[in-house]
Scaffold this motif. Sequence first.
Motif, mmCIF file in Angstrom:
data_model
loop_
_atom_site.group_PDB
_atom_site.id
_atom_site.type_symbol
_atom_site.label_atom_id
_atom_site.label_comp_id
_atom_site.label_asym_id
_atom_site.label_seq_id
_atom_site.Cartn_x
_atom_site.Cartn_y
_atom_site.Cartn_z
ATOM 1 N N ASN A 63 -66.621 69.771 45.936
ATOM 2 C CA ASN A 63 -66.429 68.597 46.490
ATOM 3 C C ASN A 63 -65.499 67.817 45.883
ATOM 4 O OD1 ASN A 63 -66.525 66.171 48.215
ATOM 5 N ND2 ASN A 63 -68.679 65.981 48.163
ATOM 6 N N THR A 64 -64.356 67.452 46.373
ATOM 7 C CA THR A 64 -63.046 67.126 45.736
ATOM 8 C C THR A 64 -62.731 65.712 45.801
ATOM 9 O OG1 THR A 64 -61.711 67.815 47.490
ATOM 10 C CG2 THR A 64 -62.293 69.549 46.031
ATOM 11 N N CYS A 65 -61.683 65.346 44.686
ATOM 12 C CA CYS A 65 -61.258 64.053 44.535
ATOM 13 C C CYS A 65 -59.597 64.208 44.776
ATOM 14 C CB CYS A 65 -61.612 63.456 43.582
ATOM 15 S SG CYS A 65 -60.984 61.730 43.081
ATOM 16 N N SER A 66 -58.958 63.201 45.462
ATOM 17 C CA SER A 66 -57.470 63.085 45.424
ATOM 18 C C SER A 66 -57.031 61.893 44.905
ATOM 19 C CB SER A 66 -56.932 63.291 46.854
ATOM 20 O OG SER A 66 -56.975 64.575 47.156
ATOM 21 N N ILE A 67 -57.928 61.183 43.993
ATOM 22 C CA ILE A 67 -57.443 59.760 43.799
ATOM 23 C C ILE A 67 -56.035 60.146 42.667
ATOM 24 C CG2 ILE A 67 -58.017 57.681 42.606
ATOM 25 C CD1 ILE A 67 -58.738 57.941 45.314
ATOM 26 N N ARG A 68 -56.304 60.922 41.802
ATOM 27 C CA ARG A 68 -55.323 61.108 40.550
ATOM 28 C C ARG A 68 -55.130 62.756 40.444
ATOM 29 N NH1 ARG A 68 -58.132 56.704 39.443
ATOM 30 N NH2 ARG A 68 -60.129 57.881 38.686
ATOM 31 N N GLU A 69 -53.853 63.026 40.023
ATOM 32 C CA GLU A 69 -53.483 64.312 39.774
ATOM 33 C C GLU A 69 -54.421 65.061 38.831
ATOM 34 O OE1 GLU A 69 -49.408 66.748 38.364
ATOM 35 O OE2 GLU A 69 -49.383 64.558 38.446
ATOM 36 N N ASN A 70 -54.895 64.508 37.856
ATOM 37 C CA ASN A 70 -55.889 64.995 37.003
ATOM 38 C C ASN A 70 -56.931 65.598 37.599
ATOM 39 O OD1 ASN A 70 -56.709 65.658 34.083
ATOM 40 N ND2 ASN A 70 -57.970 64.208 34.184
ATOM 41 N N ALA A 71 -57.635 64.656 38.737
ATOM 42 C CA ALA A 71 -58.708 65.330 39.291
ATOM 43 C C ALA A 71 -58.401 66.420 40.185
ATOM 44 C CB ALA A 71 -59.288 64.239 40.252
ATOM 45 N N GLU A 72 -57.316 66.427 40.503
ATOM 46 C CA GLU A 72 -57.052 67.827 41.570
ATOM 47 C C GLU A 72 -56.946 68.982 40.665
ATOM 48 O OE1 GLU A 72 -53.776 67.130 44.310
ATOM 49 O OE2 GLU A 72 -55.353 65.662 45.536
ATOM 50 N N THR A 73 -56.114 68.731 39.346
ATOM 51 C CA THR A 73 -55.773 69.792 38.492
ATOM 52 C C THR A 73 -57.237 70.578 38.224
ATOM 53 O OG1 THR A 73 -53.925 68.761 37.751
ATOM 54 C CG2 THR A 73 -54.734 70.561 36.357
ATOM 55 N N LYS A 74 -58.117 69.692 37.909
ATOM 56 C CA LYS A 74 -59.543 70.448 37.431
ATOM 57 C C LYS A 74 -60.079 71.186 38.592
ATOM 58 C CE LYS A 74 -61.278 66.709 34.197
ATOM 59 N NZ LYS A 74 -61.755 65.484 34.072
ATOM 60 N N VAL A 75 -59.918 70.827 39.991
ATOM 61 C CA VAL A 75 -60.341 71.533 41.091
ATOM 62 C C VAL A 75 -59.641 72.738 41.204
ATOM 63 C CG1 VAL A 75 -60.475 71.588 43.282
ATOM 64 C CG2 VAL A 75 -61.245 69.430 42.208
ATOM 65 N N CYS A 130 -61.997 64.937 49.972
ATOM 66 C CA CYS A 130 -60.507 64.142 49.712
ATOM 67 C C CYS A 130 -59.379 65.208 49.674
ATOM 68 C CB CYS A 130 -60.622 63.120 48.879
ATOM 69 S SG CYS A 130 -61.725 61.901 49.322
ATOM 70 N N MET A 131 -59.656 66.437 49.213
ATOM 71 C CA MET A 131 -58.369 67.238 49.013
ATOM 72 C C MET A 131 -58.149 68.133 50.170
ATOM 73 S SD MET A 131 -58.305 68.643 44.942
ATOM 74 C CE MET A 131 -57.082 69.973 44.995
ATOM 75 N N ALA A 132 -59.382 68.352 51.029
ATOM 76 C CA ALA A 132 -59.248 69.384 52.053
ATOM 77 C C ALA A 132 -58.317 69.059 53.068
ATOM 78 C CB ALA A 132 -60.593 69.192 52.672
ATOM 79 N N GLU A 133 -57.859 68.172 53.699
ATOM 80 C CA GLU A 133 -56.900 68.010 54.585
ATOM 81 C C GLU A 133 -55.802 67.999 54.022
ATOM 82 O OE1 GLU A 133 -53.954 66.592 57.371
ATOM 83 O OE2 GLU A 133 -54.468 65.762 55.618
ATOM 84 N N ARG A 134 -55.410 67.529 52.781
ATOM 85 C CA ARG A 134 -53.857 67.576 52.305
ATOM 86 C C ARG A 134 -53.617 68.684 51.848
ATOM 87 N NH1 ARG A 134 -51.179 65.788 47.847
ATOM 88 N NH2 ARG A 134 -53.073 66.122 46.391
ATOM 89 N N ILE A 135 -54.367 69.500 51.357
ATOM 90 C CA ILE A 135 -53.916 70.849 50.695
ATOM 91 C C ILE A 135 -54.383 72.115 51.556
ATOM 92 C CG2 ILE A 135 -53.560 70.022 48.395
ATOM 93 C CD1 ILE A 135 -56.086 71.432 47.465
ATOM 94 N N ASP A 190 -62.683 79.996 51.548
ATOM 95 C CA ASP A 190 -62.846 80.556 52.950
ATOM 96 C C ASP A 190 -62.938 79.516 53.937
ATOM 97 O OD1 ASP A 190 -63.378 83.456 51.873
ATOM 98 O OD2 ASP A 190 -64.902 82.466 50.831
ATOM 99 N N ILE A 191 -63.264 78.410 53.377
ATOM 100 C CA ILE A 191 -63.707 77.188 54.301
ATOM 101 C C ILE A 191 -63.053 76.037 53.714
ATOM 102 C CG2 ILE A 191 -66.223 77.352 53.318
ATOM 103 C CD1 ILE A 191 -67.211 76.292 55.815
ATOM 104 N N VAL A 192 -62.703 74.908 54.599
ATOM 105 C CA VAL A 192 -62.232 73.868 54.018
ATOM 106 C C VAL A 192 -62.923 72.809 55.103
ATOM 107 C CG1 VAL A 192 -60.078 72.325 54.021
ATOM 108 C CG2 VAL A 192 -60.024 74.706 53.422
ATOM 109 N N VAL A 193 -63.471 71.708 54.454
ATOM 110 C CA VAL A 193 -64.236 70.907 55.216
ATOM 111 C C VAL A 193 -63.850 69.263 54.908
ATOM 112 C CG1 VAL A 193 -66.369 69.996 56.525
ATOM 113 C CG2 VAL A 193 -66.201 72.454 55.566
ATOM 114 N N PHE A 221 -55.982 57.817 53.984
ATOM 115 C CA PHE A 221 -55.553 59.124 54.714
ATOM 116 C C PHE A 221 -56.484 60.224 54.561
ATOM 117 C CE2 PHE A 221 -51.815 56.611 53.125
ATOM 118 C CZ PHE A 221 -51.414 56.363 54.119
ATOM 119 N N THR A 222 -57.340 60.250 53.541
ATOM 120 C CA THR A 222 -58.403 61.227 53.426
ATOM 121 C C THR A 222 -59.638 60.987 54.031
ATOM 122 O OG1 THR A 222 -58.901 60.527 50.940
ATOM 123 C CG2 THR A 222 -57.000 62.401 51.088
ATOM 124 N N ARG A 223 -59.959 59.904 53.859
ATOM 125 C CA ARG A 223 -61.361 59.150 54.691
ATOM 126 C C ARG A 223 -61.428 58.432 55.786
ATOM 127 N NH1 ARG A 223 -65.885 59.839 51.881
ATOM 128 N NH2 ARG A 223 -65.772 60.864 49.855
#
Length: 452
Positions: A47-59, A83-88, A100-103, A169-171
């Motif tokens: 379950n992902t977060c897009s608020i900051r680049e550091n959070a996305e890097t961890k994912v 939140c990362m799902a739609e963007r990437i 395999d799956i993006v929600v 944009f993500t929620r």
Amino acid sequence: MSNKRFYIETYGCQMNFADSEIVNSILMKEGMEPVHSAEEADVIFVNTCSIRENAETKVWNRLKEFRSLKKDKGDLTVGVLGCMAERIRDQIIDQEQLVDIVVGPDAYRDIPNLLAEVDDGRKAVNVLLSLEETYADISPVRTSDNGVSAFVSIMRGCDNMCAFCVVPFTRGRERSRPLKSILNEIKQLSEQGYKEVTLLGQNVNSYKYEDIDFTRLMDEASKVDPEIRFRFSSPHPKDFPEPLLHLIAERPNLCNYIHIPAQSGSSTTLERMRRPYTREQYLDLVERMREIIPDVSLSTDIIAGFCDETDEEHKDTVSLMKIVEYDLAYMFAYSERERTLAHRKYEDNVPEEVKKRRLSEIIQQQMNIQQKNNKLEIGKRHLVLAEGESKRSSEQLSGRTDTNKMVVFDRRDFQKGDYVEVEITDCTSATLMATPIRKTSIREFYAEPALA
């Protein structure tokens, strides 16, 4: 699907953790079993977060680890939620072939169908946003919390469109849960023995369901159980309701703690950020909060190095923090997010070394303020909700005051979930140390004035 085991790893805000509890409920209704590690699972969700680049890097790094695990365990399904799902989605499925799956955040009800698609050998995606989805009829399953405090989501999405923020944009757009469904969830938590509830929304004071606003919601929630104390996160300074301040001052189980994000102390920076208030209006609000709730504890969010930020604008932020003297602050260097107004309109032109220097200055000042504020607590008595063992010793318990300050005290005969009256004896900038006095209750403690 009924015999499959699943594991959810959650990053980011409290809302993401609340969402993971909704997904738990959906999957367990299908007969799936939650497990405590990725290695045990047949299905892994991040379950992902897009608020900051550091959070996305961890994912990204974690997904690469799961790809290796998948090679060793061929029938493993890996998915991304949130939140990362739609963007990437294209990059994460087609280019990197990590999942395999993006929600997306509004498509969790569809997860069983998407898992069936994966079982048929297809990649599965649903990132559609909704104008109605609130998951109001789904009872969250809390598999990993402490059994003492819980989050209750009261609304989803955001309409504010702050220049730096990707959440709209993500929620998606703002929509509120029915009051009855929120109160029913709180009643269930009360029956299960929970002692603290935090009401969640991207902008809780925008809550509106029929003719019920956020102040009315807080009023009704606090009446469900006088021995559950309530917090909320996060309100917006632009429309903070004064009647709520009076309610907090009057109602013992509404905590004297408000997280009120400033983001910047400069009116010109706030204008670029599309925050519809000035420095002066923000300070007026803080003054009013302290007039109505004299013992209120305040925390904030601060962004260092937003687009075009000058040294003078940075100094305005430093001075605002010095004036307000927050008890806690979440401080970050600006991280540009695609699709936001700032990404489209401005240049991320503050050099990284300048961002880091400004952030370091802000953090150092905040630590000094917290140390000073915490020293003033020595000798005072507080009501602390014991949340569990201290990190350092099983002989001690830790919990938070009504004002959200972490306290450590000797265990004695006290248990997790007890309300304990304590006297503060020492402190660091982050933690208060205390001597426990007695086990008590909210009504009993506030019926007798706490000793100064």
